[in-house]
Structure formats: C-alpha cells, structure tokens
Design a protein around this motif. Structure first.
Motif, PDB file in Angstrom:
ATOM      1  N   GLY A   1       0.754  -1.295  -0.109  1.00 39.39           N
ATOM      2  CA  GLY A   1       0.076   0.163  -0.046  1.00 39.39           C
ATOM      3  C   GLY A   1       0.926   1.261   0.149  1.00 39.39           C
ATOM      4  O   GLY A   1       0.009   2.364   0.060  1.00 39.39           O
ATOM      5  N   ARG A   2       2.052   1.270  -0.047  1.00 39.89           N
ATOM      6  CA  ARG A   2       2.952   2.491   0.157  1.00 39.89           C
ATOM      7  C   ARG A   2       2.862   3.022  -1.159  1.00 39.89           C
ATOM      8  O   ARG A   2       3.059   4.390  -1.258  1.00 39.89           O
ATOM      9  N   VAL A   3       2.797   2.458  -2.354  1.00 42.00           N
ATOM     10  CA  VAL A   3       2.867   3.067  -3.877  1.00 42.00           C
ATOM     11  C   VAL A   3       1.763   2.151  -4.669  1.00 42.00           C
ATOM     12  O   VAL A   3       1.726   1.020  -4.290  1.00 42.00           O
ATOM     13  N   PRO A   4       1.353   2.826  -5.506  1.00 40.74           N
ATOM     14  CA  PRO A   4       0.302   2.054  -6.444  1.00 40.74           C
ATOM     15  C   PRO A   4       1.127   0.999  -7.334  1.00 40.74           C
ATOM     16  O   PRO A   4       2.379   1.338  -7.681  1.00 40.74           O
ATOM     17  N   VAL A   5       0.541  -0.054  -7.648  1.00 41.02           N
ATOM     18  CA  VAL A   5       1.063  -1.211  -8.538  1.00 41.02           C
ATOM     19  C   VAL A   5       0.090  -1.288  -9.652  1.00 41.02           C
ATOM     20  O   VAL A   5      -1.305  -1.493  -9.468  1.00 41.02           O
ATOM     21  N   VAL A   6       0.782  -1.041 -10.654  1.00 39.86           N
ATOM     22  CA  VAL A   6      -0.076  -1.035 -12.134  1.00 39.86           C
ATOM     23  C   VAL A   6       0.352  -2.169 -12.887  1.00 39.86           C
ATOM     24  O   VAL A   6       1.758  -2.134 -13.386  1.00 39.86           O
ATOM     25  N   ALA A   7      -0.299  -3.289 -12.885  1.00 44.07           N
ATOM     26  CA  ALA A   7       0.276  -4.488 -13.278  1.00 44.07           C
ATOM     27  C   ALA A   7      -0.195  -4.846 -14.650  1.00 44.07           C
ATOM     28  O   ALA A   7      -1.094  -4.511 -15.273  1.00 44.07           O
ATOM     29  N   GLY A   8       0.847  -5.352 -15.464  1.00 39.68           N
ATOM     30  CA  GLY A   8       0.798  -5.498 -16.896  1.00 39.68           C
ATOM     31  C   GLY A   8      -0.341  -6.704 -17.326  1.00 39.68           C
ATOM     32  O   GLY A   8      -0.197  -7.820 -16.630  1.00 39.68           O
ATOM     33  N   VAL A   9      -0.929  -6.558 -18.390  1.00 36.65           N
ATOM     34  CA  VAL A   9      -1.779  -7.360 -18.777  1.00 36.65           C
ATOM     35  C   VAL A   9      -1.596  -7.616 -20.362  1.00 36.65           C
ATOM     36  O   VAL A   9      -1.786  -6.629 -21.152  1.00 36.65           O
ATOM     37  N   ALA A  10      -1.322  -8.688 -20.721  1.00 36.25           N
ATOM     38  CA  ALA A  10      -0.899  -9.074 -22.018  1.00 36.25           C
ATOM     39  C   ALA A  10      -1.338 -10.245 -22.916  1.00 36.25           C
ATOM     40  O   ALA A  10      -1.341 -11.319 -22.203  1.00 36.25           O
ATOM     41  N   SER A  11      -2.092 -10.341 -24.021  1.00 41.29           N
ATOM     42  CA  SER A  11      -2.586 -11.611 -24.351  1.00 41.29           C
ATOM     43  C   SER A  11      -2.704 -11.310 -25.940  1.00 41.29           C
ATOM     44  O   SER A  11      -2.996 -10.079 -26.344  1.00 41.29           O
ATOM     45  N   THR A  12      -2.930 -12.349 -26.591  1.00 42.66           N
ATOM     46  CA  THR A  12      -3.370 -12.218 -28.013  1.00 42.66           C
ATOM     47  C   THR A  12      -4.790 -12.343 -27.898  1.00 42.66           C
ATOM     48  O   THR A  12      -5.523 -12.425 -29.306  1.00 42.66           O
ATOM     49  N   SER A  13      -5.210 -12.896 -26.890  1.00 42.96           N
ATOM     50  CA  SER A  13      -6.773 -13.300 -26.833  1.00 42.96           C
ATOM     51  C   SER A  13      -7.510 -12.086 -25.911  1.00 42.96           C
ATOM     52  O   SER A  13      -6.840 -12.001 -24.741  1.00 42.96           O
ATOM     53  N   THR A  14      -8.543 -11.442 -26.347  1.00 43.87           N
ATOM     54  CA  THR A  14      -9.389 -10.450 -25.472  1.00 43.87           C
ATOM     55  C   THR A  14      -9.841 -11.240 -24.185  1.00 43.87           C
ATOM     56  O   THR A  14      -9.589 -10.581 -23.310  1.00 43.87           O
ATOM     57  N   ALA A  15     -10.336 -12.567 -24.287  1.00 44.51           N
ATOM     58  CA  ALA A  15     -10.937 -13.296 -23.175  1.00 44.51           C
ATOM     59  C   ALA A  15      -9.909 -13.480 -21.932  1.00 44.51           C
ATOM     60  O   ALA A  15      -9.945 -13.175 -20.994  1.00 44.51           O
ATOM     61  N   ASP A  16      -8.574 -13.927 -22.547  1.00 44.35           N
ATOM     62  CA  ASP A  16      -7.620 -13.964 -21.645  1.00 44.35           C
ATOM     63  C   ASP A  16      -7.156 -12.634 -20.793  1.00 44.35           C
ATOM     64  O   ASP A  16      -6.813 -12.779 -19.818  1.00 44.35           O
ATOM     65  N   ALA A  17      -6.855 -11.878 -21.514  1.00 40.22           N
ATOM     66  CA  ALA A  17      -6.576 -10.220 -21.238  1.00 40.22           C
ATOM     67  C   ALA A  17      -7.415 -10.001 -20.102  1.00 40.22           C
ATOM     68  O   ALA A  17      -7.080  -9.364 -19.019  1.00 40.22           O
ATOM     69  N   VAL A  18      -8.741 -10.213 -20.317  1.00 34.76           N
ATOM     70  CA  VAL A  18      -9.809  -9.657 -19.242  1.00 34.76           C
ATOM     71  C   VAL A  18      -9.737 -10.421 -18.142  1.00 34.76           C
ATOM     72  O   VAL A  18      -9.930  -9.897 -17.041  1.00 34.76           O
ATOM     73  N   ALA A  19      -9.324 -11.839 -18.222  1.00 37.40           N
ATOM     74  CA  ALA A  19      -9.176 -12.678 -17.193  1.00 37.40           C
ATOM     75  C   ALA A  19      -8.107 -12.303 -16.320  1.00 37.40           C
ATOM     76  O   ALA A  19      -8.226 -12.147 -15.184  1.00 37.40           O
ATOM     77  N   GLN A  20      -7.098 -11.881 -17.090  1.00 36.20           N
ATOM     78  CA  GLN A  20      -5.891 -11.348 -16.185  1.00 36.20           C
ATOM     79  C   GLN A  20      -6.105 -10.237 -15.384  1.00 36.20           C
ATOM     80  O   GLN A  20      -5.807  -9.954 -14.260  1.00 36.20           O
ATOM     81  N   ALA A  21      -6.835  -9.165 -16.177  1.00 38.05           N
ATOM     82  CA  ALA A  21      -7.138  -7.976 -15.499  1.00 38.05           C
ATOM     83  C   ALA A  21      -7.992  -7.947 -14.393  1.00 38.05           C
ATOM     84  O   ALA A  21      -7.791  -7.605 -13.184  1.00 38.05           O
ATOM     85  N   LYS A  22      -8.777  -8.879 -14.374  1.00 37.85           N
ATOM     86  CA  LYS A  22      -9.903  -9.139 -13.299  1.00 37.85           C
ATOM     87  C   LYS A  22      -9.128  -9.785 -12.159  1.00 37.85           C
ATOM     88  O   LYS A  22      -9.436  -9.300 -10.904  1.00 37.85           O
ATOM     89  N   SER A  23      -8.403 -10.846 -12.345  1.00 36.72           N
ATOM     90  CA  SER A  23      -7.555 -11.503 -11.369  1.00 36.72           C
ATOM     91  C   SER A  23      -6.615 -10.526 -10.706  1.00 36.72           C
ATOM     92  O   SER A  23      -6.479 -10.388  -9.474  1.00 36.72           O
ATOM     93  N   TYR A  24      -5.866  -9.548 -11.435  1.00 43.59           N
ATOM     94  CA  TYR A  24      -5.164  -8.713 -10.680  1.00 43.59           C
ATOM     95  C   TYR A  24      -5.597  -7.475  -9.905  1.00 43.59           C
ATOM     96  O   TYR A  24      -5.297  -7.259  -8.736  1.00 43.59           O
ATOM     97  N   GLN A  25      -6.890  -7.191 -10.437  1.00 41.37           N
ATOM     98  CA  GLN A  25      -7.521  -6.110  -9.504  1.00 41.37           C
ATOM     99  C   GLN A  25      -8.289  -7.052  -8.270  1.00 41.37           C
ATOM    100  O   GLN A  25      -7.904  -6.352  -7.159  1.00 41.37           O
ATOM    101  N   LYS A  26      -8.525  -8.085  -8.262  1.00 42.98           N
ATOM    102  CA  LYS A  26      -9.018  -8.990  -7.063  1.00 42.98           C
ATOM    103  C   LYS A  26      -7.714  -9.176  -6.189  1.00 42.98           C
ATOM    104  O   LYS A  26      -7.939  -9.004  -4.914  1.00 42.98           O
ATOM    105  N   ARG A  27      -6.435  -9.229  -6.717  1.00 43.73           N
ATOM    106  CA  ARG A  27      -5.282  -9.524  -5.903  1.00 43.73           C
ATOM    107  C   ARG A  27      -4.983  -8.157  -5.255  1.00 43.73           C
ATOM    108  O   ARG A  27      -4.008  -8.072  -4.292  1.00 43.73           O
ATOM    109  N   GLY A  28      -5.433  -7.027  -5.715  1.00 47.91           N
ATOM    110  CA  GLY A  28      -5.064  -5.608  -5.029  1.00 47.91           C
ATOM    111  C   GLY A  28      -4.331  -4.677  -5.868  1.00 47.91           C
ATOM    112  O   GLY A  28      -3.807  -3.725  -5.549  1.00 47.91           O
TER     113      GLY A  28
END
Length: 292
Positions: free
Chosen positions: A71-98
């Motif tokens: 919580g000391r600084v923001p973490v902006v996590a990279g999401v990359a895929s050739t598939s939109t569905a996979d990219a969306v799943a990654q993004a949701k997962s990383y938001q859930k992780r914080g």
C-alpha cells in the motif's frame, strides 16, 4: 480516477533455473525502489518479460509486487495477450489481488484493424473498476494504436493514461493535443523523459528506473519544479543508461545491471541470452559513472 504520476520502474521477473519466481529477490527489489522514492511499481511491463511467462508465473510476480508494496505506492500490473478473453481474465484477477491499475498491452499474431485493436483495450477497461494505462510499442507489436483510436479510448471513464514507446516525441504532443485532459502521457525509455515532462508528460514507466531509481526520482523532481537547466544536465548524464538499454536486449541489460548491484536476479528467460562479458562492462561503466 487514481492520480498516477512520477517514476514507475518496469520490474524484472527474477526466475531460478527451474522457472520458479524468486519472490524474495523481487520483494527486496520492490522495497529498495520504494525507499529510493519511486512513485509506483509496474510488474509485467516489457522489462518484466511478460511474453515469456505463463499465467501462473505472471500472477506470482503481480502478487509478490503487491505484497511488497504493502500500500505504500500504487502497483500497475501489466496485462498482455493475443486473446481478449484471456486479457480480461488477467485484468480481473490482478484487480482482485489488489492491483491499483492495469497496464494494457496488445499482443497480436495476425495484424488487426483499428476497430479490433480498440475493442481489445475497451474490453479490458470495461472489465475492471481501476484505472487503465494503454501501452503501445510499434517496434515490437504487429498492431499499433492509431491517434483516432487513442482519442476514442481516452473518452472511456477508466482509460486515463497512455505509455507510448514509439520513439516519436511529436506523436506524444499530438496525443496531448487530440485528447486534452482525457488522457495523461507517461514517457518510455525510448523517449527523453525530461523532454516529455517539458511538453506536459507526468512521468515515465521504464526499465532503466530499476537500476537508477534515485537519479530518476531526482530528475522527475527537477522537472516538476521547473528547474530545466539542472534537469537537462542530469538527463544528459542519465542518457548513457538509455543508450545501453537500446543497444542490448532490454531484459538482459536491466538484469545485468541489477546483478552488478547485488541482486540475485537470474538470467533472461531463454531463448534470450544474458549479456556477454563485454556488454556487461558497458552497463557497469555507465552505473559507475552515475554512482549506482
């Protein structure tokens, strides 16, 4: 919309020979970078070798970074895929992780028309409740973000930032002119950060900040205070790191620099190769000159 600004190092992904993430090493690096004054952390950017990791490895890198940041600084996590569905799943997962935000990167095997490029980024932004930074790097990607697409995406309530690694600083000014306050621009190592700050940028997301964090923060502070003569004098000194970064494999260069500084970071992920002894000397000389 969160207020992202300043220096966001693109973190390396340290792996052992068996392919396990060296979480202790990554956590120590994150802590040291925060203590050096960086304004945020970006796991799974280009320097993070996202294209060479599987989803489990990516998730562990993000989780380790979030825990280390605490919580000391923001973490902006990279999401990359050739598939939109996979990219969306990654993004949701990383938001859930914080994660505090998402760095959205498009990979493509077949070239994509503008409408499909736009739909990819829009789908990621629609799937999360945190800010999205859109990223483009034409020299490594088959499908670029055109100005018209950027302007339309900038109207999305969660797309508030862009990191452009085109090397074309005039394009950054065009983005600013076209999008106004709807999108804020981060510099890449392919640009001169002080010059980007001068035209209205708000910081930089880049691998070299991993090995020169204190100097990068100092440069940012000088720019924010409008002390441009001092900023450009420092920028000229720091540019030697960027020159090495551009000459060699980017992950190999930053991993070599961190190894020189005492981090057991490991080699780049095969088929990439570590720097040769001669190449490593170039990085070491640049770091010594900067007192890093």
């Amino acid at each position: 919309m969160a207020d992202f600004h300043g220096v966001f190092p693109y973190l390396v992904s340290p792996l052992d020979p068996a392919g396990h993430i060296r979480s202790e090493v990554l956590g120590r690096l994150c802590d040291d970078l925060i203590k050096a004054g960086v304004h945020g952390l970006t796991p799974l950017g280009s320097t993070g070798e996202f294209a060479y990791l599987n989803n489990a490895q990516r998730a562990q890198v993000v989780q380790t970074t979030i825990e280390a940041a605490d919580g000391r600084v923001p973490v902006v996590a990279g999401v990359a895929s050739t598939s939109t569905a996979d990219a969306v799943a990654q993004a949701k997962s990383y938001q859930k992780r914080g994660a505090s935000g998402i760095l959205a990167i498009l990979e493509a095997y077949f070239p994509l028309p503008d409408a499909q490029v736009e739909s990819y980024f829009r789908a990621i932004a629609d799937a999360v409740d945190i800010p999205v930074v859109i990223y483009t790097n034409p020299q490594f990607q088959r499908s670029d973000l055109m100005l018209d697409v950027i302007e339309r995406l900038a109207a999305h309530p969660r797309i508030g930032y862009i990191k452009d690694a085109s090397t074309n600083t005039g394009r950054l000014l065009s983005i600013m002119n076209r999008c106004g306050d709807n999108i804020k621009v981060f510099s890449a190592s392919a640009h001169i950060p002080a010059a980007v700050m001068l035209i209205g940028g708000l910081g930089w997301m880049a691998g070299p900040a991993c090995i020169i964090p204190r100097q990068s923060v100092e440069l940012y502070n000088l720019c924010r205070r409008g002390r441009w003569d001092e900023a450009m004098a420092l920028q000229r000194k720091l540019w030697r790191i960027n020159e090495a970064f551009a000459r060699f494999n980017l992950a190999a260069c930053i991993k070599a620099g961190l190894s020189i500084q005492g981090y057991d970071i490991g080699d780049p992920i095969p088929p990439q190769a570590p720097l040769t002894a001669e190449q490593r000397k170039v990085v070491e000389a640049a770091l010594q000159e900067l007192g890093s």
